[in-house]
Design a protein around this motif. Structure first.
Motif, PDB file in Angstrom:
ATOM      1  N   LEU A  11       0.839  -1.335   0.143  1.00 54.31           N
ATOM      2  CA  LEU A  11       0.127   0.000   0.042  1.00 54.31           C
ATOM      3  C   LEU A  11       0.856   1.275   0.019  1.00 54.31           C
ATOM      4  O   LEU A  11       0.226   2.382  -0.111  1.00 54.31           O
ATOM      5  N   ALA A  12       2.128   1.122   0.040  1.00 53.27           N
ATOM      6  CA  ALA A  12       3.029   2.190   0.129  1.00 53.27           C
ATOM      7  C   ALA A  12       3.351   2.682  -1.227  1.00 53.27           C
ATOM      8  O   ALA A  12       3.218   2.176  -2.228  1.00 53.27           O
ATOM      9  N   PRO A  13       3.317   4.091  -1.390  1.00 48.31           N
ATOM     10  CA  PRO A  13       3.499   4.677  -2.729  1.00 48.31           C
ATOM     11  C   PRO A  13       5.022   4.092  -3.228  1.00 48.31           C
ATOM     12  O   PRO A  13       5.919   4.069  -2.681  1.00 48.31           O
ATOM     13  N   SER A  14       5.135   4.149  -4.585  1.00 47.99           N
ATOM     14  CA  SER A  14       6.230   3.816  -5.261  1.00 47.99           C
ATOM     15  C   SER A  14       7.257   4.834  -4.922  1.00 47.99           C
ATOM     16  O   SER A  14       7.077   5.928  -4.921  1.00 47.99           O
ATOM     17  N   GLN A  15       8.312   4.047  -4.900  1.00 50.01           N
ATOM     18  CA  GLN A  15       9.596   4.872  -4.651  1.00 50.01           C
ATOM     19  C   GLN A  15      10.421   5.393  -5.976  1.00 50.01           C
ATOM     20  O   GLN A  15      11.392   6.048  -5.955  1.00 50.01           O
ATOM     21  N   HIS A  16       9.993   4.808  -6.952  1.00 51.78           N
ATOM     22  CA  HIS A  16      10.563   5.025  -8.210  1.00 51.78           C
ATOM     23  C   HIS A  16       9.625   5.854  -9.195  1.00 51.78           C
ATOM     24  O   HIS A  16       8.551   5.586  -9.497  1.00 51.78           O
ATOM     25  N   PRO A  17      10.170   7.001  -9.484  1.00 56.52           N
ATOM     26  CA  PRO A  17       9.486   7.926 -10.515  1.00 56.52           C
ATOM     27  C   PRO A  17       9.171   7.203 -11.777  1.00 56.52           C
ATOM     28  O   PRO A  17      10.017   6.504 -12.162  1.00 56.52           O
ATOM     29  N   SER A  18       8.099   7.805 -12.370  1.00 61.61           N
ATOM     30  CA  SER A  18       7.951   6.874 -13.815  1.00 61.61           C
ATOM     31  C   SER A  18       8.819   7.635 -14.899  1.00 61.61           C
ATOM     32  O   SER A  18       9.039   8.715 -14.944  1.00 61.61           O
ATOM     33  N   PRO A  19       9.079   6.672 -15.664  1.00 62.28           N
ATOM     34  CA  PRO A  19      10.465   7.235 -16.606  1.00 62.28           C
ATOM     35  C   PRO A  19       9.564   7.767 -17.971  1.00 62.28           C
ATOM     36  O   PRO A  19      10.076   8.454 -18.992  1.00 62.28           O
ATOM     37  N   LEU A  20       8.121   7.705 -17.937  1.00 59.88           N
ATOM     38  CA  LEU A  20       7.480   8.069 -19.103  1.00 59.88           C
ATOM     39  C   LEU A  20       7.223   9.804 -18.852  1.00 59.88           C
ATOM     40  O   LEU A  20       7.016  10.256 -17.695  1.00 59.88           O
ATOM     41  N   PRO A  21       7.446  10.603 -19.718  1.00 58.34           N
ATOM     42  CA  PRO A  21       7.120  12.156 -19.632  1.00 58.34           C
ATOM     43  C   PRO A  21       5.584  12.158 -19.191  1.00 58.34           C
ATOM     44  O   PRO A  21       4.758  11.370 -19.431  1.00 58.34           O
ATOM     45  N   THR A  22       5.313  13.470 -18.934  1.00 53.45           N
ATOM     46  CA  THR A  22       3.893  13.882 -18.561  1.00 53.45           C
ATOM     47  C   THR A  22       3.242  14.095 -19.657  1.00 53.45           C
ATOM     48  O   THR A  22       3.507  14.883 -20.252  1.00 53.45           O
ATOM     49  N   PRO A  23       1.828  13.450 -19.926  1.00 49.30           N
ATOM     50  CA  PRO A  23       1.031  13.806 -20.947  1.00 49.30           C
ATOM     51  C   PRO A  23       0.277  14.893 -20.689  1.00 49.30           C
ATOM     52  O   PRO A  23       0.208  15.658 -19.637  1.00 49.30           O
ATOM     53  N   ARG A  24      -0.164  15.568 -21.831  1.00 54.21           N
ATOM     54  CA  ARG A  24      -1.113  16.497 -21.659  1.00 54.21           C
ATOM     55  C   ARG A  24      -2.295  16.496 -20.854  1.00 54.21           C
ATOM     56  O   ARG A  24      -2.653  15.466 -20.687  1.00 54.21           O
ATOM     57  N   GLN A  25      -2.762  17.632 -20.367  1.00 53.94           N
ATOM     58  CA  GLN A  25      -4.150  17.276 -19.566  1.00 53.94           C
ATOM     59  C   GLN A  25      -5.354  16.847 -20.446  1.00 53.94           C
ATOM     60  O   GLN A  25      -5.973  16.273 -19.988  1.00 53.94           O
ATOM     61  N   LYS A  26      -5.398  17.719 -21.644  1.00 53.30           N
ATOM     62  CA  LYS A  26      -6.328  17.261 -22.582  1.00 53.30           C
ATOM     63  C   LYS A  26      -5.684  16.827 -23.871  1.00 53.30           C
ATOM     64  O   LYS A  26      -4.669  17.149 -24.215  1.00 53.30           O
ATOM     65  N   PRO A  27      -6.291  15.423 -24.124  1.00 55.52           N
ATOM     66  CA  PRO A  27      -5.850  14.902 -25.353  1.00 55.52           C
ATOM     67  C   PRO A  27      -5.826  15.718 -26.630  1.00 55.52           C
ATOM     68  O   PRO A  27      -6.920  16.364 -26.624  1.00 55.52           O
ATOM     69  N   LEU A  28      -5.157  15.639 -27.677  1.00 56.28           N
ATOM     70  CA  LEU A  28      -5.380  16.251 -29.005  1.00 56.28           C
ATOM     71  C   LEU A  28      -7.043  16.000 -29.580  1.00 56.28           C
ATOM     72  O   LEU A  28      -7.213  15.088 -29.371  1.00 56.28           O
ATOM     73  N   ASN A  29      -7.177  16.725 -30.219  1.00 57.02           N
ATOM     74  CA  ASN A  29      -8.642  16.696 -30.885  1.00 57.02           C
ATOM     75  C   ASN A  29      -8.573  15.870 -31.963  1.00 57.02           C
ATOM     76  O   ASN A  29      -7.608  16.056 -32.797  1.00 57.02           O
ATOM     77  N   PRO A  30      -9.377  14.719 -31.946  1.00 53.76           N
ATOM     78  CA  PRO A  30      -9.273  13.919 -33.338  1.00 53.76           C
ATOM     79  C   PRO A  30      -9.689  14.768 -34.354  1.00 53.76           C
ATOM     80  O   PRO A  30     -10.551  15.549 -34.710  1.00 53.76           O
ATOM     81  N   GLY A  31      -8.733  14.789 -35.498  1.00 54.97           N
ATOM     82  CA  GLY A  31      -8.793  15.442 -36.681  1.00 54.97           C
ATOM     83  C   GLY A  31      -8.404  16.822 -36.731  1.00 54.97           C
ATOM     84  O   GLY A  31      -8.657  17.595 -37.639  1.00 54.97           O
ATOM     85  N   GLY A  32      -8.005  17.484 -35.505  1.00 53.12           N
ATOM     86  CA  GLY A  32      -7.579  18.799 -35.587  1.00 53.12           C
ATOM     87  C   GLY A  32      -6.388  18.926 -36.167  1.00 53.12           C
ATOM     88  O   GLY A  32      -5.672  18.074 -36.449  1.00 53.12           O
ATOM     89  N   THR A  33      -5.893  20.337 -36.155  1.00 51.93           N
ATOM     90  CA  THR A  33      -4.736  20.712 -36.709  1.00 51.93           C
ATOM     91  C   THR A  33      -3.352  20.087 -35.957  1.00 51.93           C
ATOM     92  O   THR A  33      -2.358  19.632 -36.762  1.00 51.93           O
ATOM     93  N   ARG A  34      -3.640  20.090 -34.681  1.00 47.33           N
ATOM     94  CA  ARG A  34      -2.372  19.462 -33.850  1.00 47.33           C
ATOM     95  C   ARG A  34      -2.287  17.999 -34.111  1.00 47.33           C
ATOM     96  O   ARG A  34      -1.174  17.523 -34.354  1.00 47.33           O
ATOM     97  N   GLU A  35      -3.207  17.461 -34.262  1.00 43.78           N
ATOM     98  CA  GLU A  35      -3.113  16.107 -34.345  1.00 43.78           C
ATOM     99  C   GLU A  35      -2.703  15.730 -35.692  1.00 43.78           C
ATOM    100  O   GLU A  35      -1.653  14.824 -35.848  1.00 43.78           O
TER     101      GLU A  35
END
Length: 105
Positions: A11-35
């Motif tokens: 039940l203890a929190p993980s002592q190892h940080p995730s190696p993955l970068p932090t994702p965006r708060q909101k996903p890209l809009n499907p079919g949008g310019t950024r996608e």
């Protein structure tokens, strides 16, 4: 048949940080310019990776010639960078356009 008991989950929190970068708060809009820009970026870099893989055995010594991968670690780094970009984009679904095989037979 005897089963080996396993310890309960911690039940203890993980002592190892995730190696993955932090994702965006909101996903890209499907079919949008950024996608679309993301897909173009990924496509361009996948073609580049494929080209470097194809030229890995080239004996060309021209300084202007593209250099192929010398080992799998170089290819893995480039692929990992693309995976990180997809992860950070927050895309919950994958583009529905077909990509050519990254490493053809």
């Amino acid at each position: 048949m005897t089963t080996i008991p396993t310890p309960p989950p911690s039940l203890a929190p993980s002592q190892h940080p995730s190696p993955l970068p932090t994702p965006r708060q909101k996903p890209l809009n499907p079919g949008g310019t950024r996608e679309t820009e993301l897909i173009t970026y990924l496509d361009h870099n996948m073609v580049s990776i494929n080209h470097r893989f194809a030229t890995r055995l080239s004996t060309t010594t021209s300084p202007s010639a593209d250099k192929g991968y010398r080992n799998f670690g170089e290819a893995a780094k480039d692929i990992e960078d693309l995976i990180d970009v997809v992860w950070v984009s927050g895309s919950r679904t994958y583009p529905s356009i077909p990509f050519p095989s990254l490493f053809p037979h």
